[in-house]
Write a protein that holds these residues in place. Structure first.
Motif, PDB file in Angstrom:
ATOM      1  N   GLN A   1     -13.503   8.828  43.227  1.00 42.94           N
ATOM      2  CA  GLN A   1     -14.893   8.463  43.452  1.00 42.94           C
ATOM      3  C   GLN A   1     -15.345   8.897  44.840  1.00 42.94           C
ATOM      4  OE1 GLN A   1     -15.666   4.298  42.987  1.00 42.94           O
ATOM      5  NE2 GLN A   1     -17.868   4.538  43.255  1.00 42.94           N
ATOM      6  N   GLY A   2     -16.522   9.528  44.908  1.00 43.02           N
ATOM      7  CA  GLY A   2     -17.097   9.964  46.173  1.00 43.02           C
ATOM      8  C   GLY A   2     -16.718  11.379  46.566  1.00 43.02           C
ATOM      9  N   GLU A   3     -15.735  11.965  45.894  1.00 39.60           N
ATOM     10  CA  GLU A   3     -15.291  13.324  46.214  1.00 39.60           C
ATOM     11  C   GLU A   3     -16.377  14.345  45.853  1.00 39.60           C
ATOM     12  OE1 GLU A   3     -11.428  16.181  45.212  1.00 39.60           O
ATOM     13  OE2 GLU A   3     -11.490  14.139  44.459  1.00 39.60           O
ATOM     14  N   GLN A   4     -16.486  15.386  46.667  1.00 42.01           N
ATOM     15  CA  GLN A   4     -17.438  16.470  46.408  1.00 42.01           C
ATOM     16  C   GLN A   4     -16.691  17.663  45.824  1.00 42.01           C
ATOM     17  OE1 GLN A   4     -20.464  17.426  49.401  1.00 42.01           O
ATOM     18  NE2 GLN A   4     -19.987  19.584  49.082  1.00 42.01           N
ATOM     19  N   LEU A   5     -17.240  18.225  44.730  1.00 43.13           N
ATOM     20  CA  LEU A   5     -16.643  19.369  44.051  1.00 43.13           C
ATOM     21  C   LEU A   5     -17.678  20.479  43.913  1.00 43.13           C
ATOM     22  CD1 LEU A   5     -15.024  17.362  41.101  1.00 43.13           C
ATOM     23  CD2 LEU A   5     -13.851  18.190  43.159  1.00 43.13           C
TER      24      LEU A   5
END
Length: 115
Positions: free
Chosen positions: A21-25
């Motif tokens: 959760q919260g990770e940028q891809l």
């Protein structure tokens, strides 16, 4: 829900993508909405690449933010094996193999029959 494997599946990812959760891809492509597995997004992150369910992403152009944790761990399947599903998502089930207590993974519905 119980399933039986009717078609072998061995094409499991060598390094399944794991996102939090919260990770940028970075969005690379989206699956065919009319195909076997709609609503999957091919994403790349730091030292990782893989298909992620669209439902857990907030997408803005080529950037996706992960809304909940996800692991792309898949079961290798042999004809005749039995599975117990926890839930279904985009043509796959999150399940446990009978006899493999506590080991959860994804299995493709187009390789299974309901029992």
């Amino acid at each position: 829900m119980q399933y039986k494997v009717v078609k072998e599946y061995t094409d499991t990812p060598k390094h399944p993508i794991v996102v939090v959760q919260g990770e940028q891809l970075t969005v690379m492509e989206e699956s065919d909405a009319q195909g076997d597995w709609p609503n999957w997004v091919l994403c790349r992150g730091e030292d990782k690449k893989g298909w992620v369910p669209k439902q857990i992403l907030t997408i803005d152009a080529e950037i996706a933010i992960v809304k909940s944790d996800y692991r792309a761990v898949e079961h290798r399947l042999a004809v005749g094996e039995r599975l117990t599903a926890e839930f279904e998502l985009n043509g796959w089930i999150w399940c446990e193999k009978t006899g493999d207590k506590g080991v959860m993974g994804w299995s493709p519905l187009n390789h299974l029959a309901r029992v």
